[in-house]
Design an enzyme around this catalytic site. Structure first.
Site, PDB file in Angstrom:
ATOM      1  N   CYS A  19       0.640  -0.613  -0.093  1.00  0.00           N
ATOM      2  CA  CYS A  19       0.046  -0.803   0.302  1.00  0.00           C
ATOM      3  C   CYS A  19       0.988   1.230   0.046  1.00  0.00           C
ATOM      4  CB  CYS A  19      -0.921  -0.002   0.731  1.00  0.00           C
ATOM      5  SG  CYS A  19      -1.572  -1.511   1.204  1.00  0.00           S
ATOM      6  N   GLY A  30       6.433   7.162   0.972  1.00  0.00           N
ATOM      7  CA  GLY A  30       7.485   8.024   1.542  1.00  0.00           C
ATOM      8  C   GLY A  30       7.860   6.298   2.098  1.00  0.00           C
ATOM      9  N   LYS A  31       7.139   5.067   2.865  1.00  0.00           N
ATOM     10  CA  LYS A  31       8.290   4.451   3.020  1.00  0.00           C
ATOM     11  C   LYS A  31       8.880   3.487   2.214  1.00  0.00           C
ATOM     12  CE  LYS A  31       5.493   3.720   7.092  1.00  0.00           C
ATOM     13  NZ  LYS A  31       4.330   4.847   6.791  1.00  0.00           N
ATOM     14  N   ASP A  68       1.764  -0.386   4.624  1.00  0.00           N
ATOM     15  CA  ASP A  68       0.759   0.256   5.209  1.00  0.00           C
ATOM     16  C   ASP A  68      -0.094   0.555   4.810  1.00  0.00           C
ATOM     17  OD1 ASP A  68       0.314   2.763   6.343  1.00  0.00           O
ATOM     18  OD2 ASP A  68       2.193   4.197   6.022  1.00  0.00           O
ATOM     19  N   CYS A 122      -1.535   3.966  11.086  1.00  0.00           N
ATOM     20  CA  CYS A 122      -1.951   5.570  11.582  1.00  0.00           C
ATOM     21  C   CYS A 122      -2.400   5.215  12.339  1.00  0.00           C
ATOM     22  CB  CYS A 122      -0.932   6.029  10.693  1.00  0.00           C
ATOM     23  SG  CYS A 122      -1.730   6.760   9.596  1.00  0.00           S
TER      24      CYS A 122
END
Length: 395
Positions: free
Chosen positions: A211, A216-217, A283, A336
């Site tokens: 995902c 960013g990751k 994520d 998150c």
């Protein structure tokens, strides 16, 4: 703009933000930018002042206000200078009356407060969810070192937990800097850096960011792999995934393959990776309760029905990810969110439904133990809120 005109502008923006929250429209930051794009007469001080008023009202209101004016009046009740701008003169708002509606102060709508409390968050932890967030960046180890960047950013401080993190003052225009344009830093919360590192990516591995979003990751993983191995970044959101290639080019991350997936057909479109991945990072789409510091109006967008749909999506991506992991491989599940329904309980349900899979300690050790994983929250760790678990496939 006069102080009264700024207050009226904030009220108008709050009305737009409330309407967008109810209809699934644009985020507050986007609406604020659009508002001022058509009002060139507003200078930088005006824009900053109006933005501060808008976010003060959003952060203070728990349940959804009945109107932008009700949200702003609630702030004015505690700020005599602001209350004085309700004078009805020129472009200013009408005077405040004692019996008109006020937004209710609080952390979130009542049902969400109950869910956070049931998930083990005390009052202080809940209150910190709507504080202002710092600005964190991750140093790109493919291109430089943290010390080298620190020498160019004298106002930055090393983040206490993430080894490549730096903390800047909120509002620092880092994306306009030469450091950012050269790919030496990426904006990434320290908590995001910590949970991303739980994949323990190694050079030469075959890894999947299932995902990936804007990546960013993914960029963090590519740097940890030292550009050696294979890294597949996937998402069903074309607009978000399209942001990854230019970011990867700027960062010098050369091993990333992007793949847009069609909802409902993900497993078929990933059949060439079935049972081959050393590790998969998930994520997962979630409520974002851990990121309210950055998007406080998100509290007004979440409903029990939306949460139920998100839980179904999380269950689906866990199942898809499990099909990609090779025997003995690992899967990192991240949300998150601080709601147990999306974190602890979701992982427990996966383990119950997938024989042979097990939860392992998260390394590096981050946050505090929570069920089969670990949790970070703003009050306890100074980061955004996350739940992370490490799942091991049977051999």
């Amino acid at each position: 703009m006069t102080p009264a005109a700024r207050t009226q502008a904030a009220i108008e923006l709050l009305d737009e933000i409330l309407a967008a929250a109810a209809s699934g429209g644009a985020a507050a930051d986007t609406l604020i930018a659009r508002y001022f794009a058509t009002r060139r007469y507003a200078g930088s001080k005006d824009r900053r002042a109006v933005r501060e008023l808008v976010y003060a009202a959003i952060r203070q209101a728990g349940p959804v206000p009945v109107s932008g004016r009700a949200a702003m009046v609630a702030v004015a009740d505690r700020d005599p200078a602001l209350a004085a701008t309700f004078d009805g003169q020129g472009h200013g708002p009408a005077p405040i009356t004692p019996d008109e509606p006020r937004a209710e102060r609080g952390i979130a709508p009542d049902w969400l407060v109950d869910a956070l409390t049931a998930s083990g968050l005390d009052e202080a932890q809940q209150a910190a969810l709507v504080d202002r967030a710092p600005l964190d960046v991750r140093v790109n180890s493919l291109a430089t070192t943290r010390q080298a960047v620190l020498e160019q950013l004298p106002d930055a401080t090393p983040t206490p937990l993430a080894p490549l993190g730096l903390r800047l003052a909120s509002g620092t225009p880092i994306e306009q800097s030469d450091l950012y344009r050269a790919g030496l830093v990426e904006v990434q919360d320290e908590g995001s850096q910590l949970v991303g590192s739980a994949l323990a990516a190694q050079p030469g591995e075959w890894l999947v960011d299932l995902c990936a979003g804007a990546g960013g990751k993914t960029l963090q993983i590519a740097a940890a792999m030292d550009n050696r191995g294979a890294l597949l970044a996937c998402d069903i959101d074309r607009a978000r995934l399209q942001k990854l290639p230019p970011r990867a080019e700027r960062a010098g991350a050369t091993i990333i393959e992007s793949r847009l997936l069609n909802p409902g057909h993900e497993a078929q479109m990933l059949s060439d990776w079935a049972g081959r991945a050393d590790g998969v990072l998930i994520d997962a789409p979630c409520s974002g309760t851990g990121t309210w510091r950055r998007n406080p109006e998100a509290r007004w967008r979440l409903t029990p029905d939306r949460l139920a749909r998100l839980r179904m999506m999380q269950e689906q991506v866990l199942s898809i990810g499990a099909g990609l992991v090779k025997p003995g491989g690992r899967m990192i599940y991240i949300v998150c969110s601080l709601l147990d329904a999306e974190g602890r309980d979701q992982v427990a349900a996966f383990l119950a439904a997938h024989s042979g899979w097990s939860a392992e300690p998260v390394e590096p050790t981050v946050g505090t133990p929570h069920g089969p994983g670990r949790r970070l929250d703003p009050a306890s760790h100074g980061t955004d809120g996350f739940f992370v678990a490490c799942l091991r496939a049977p051999c």
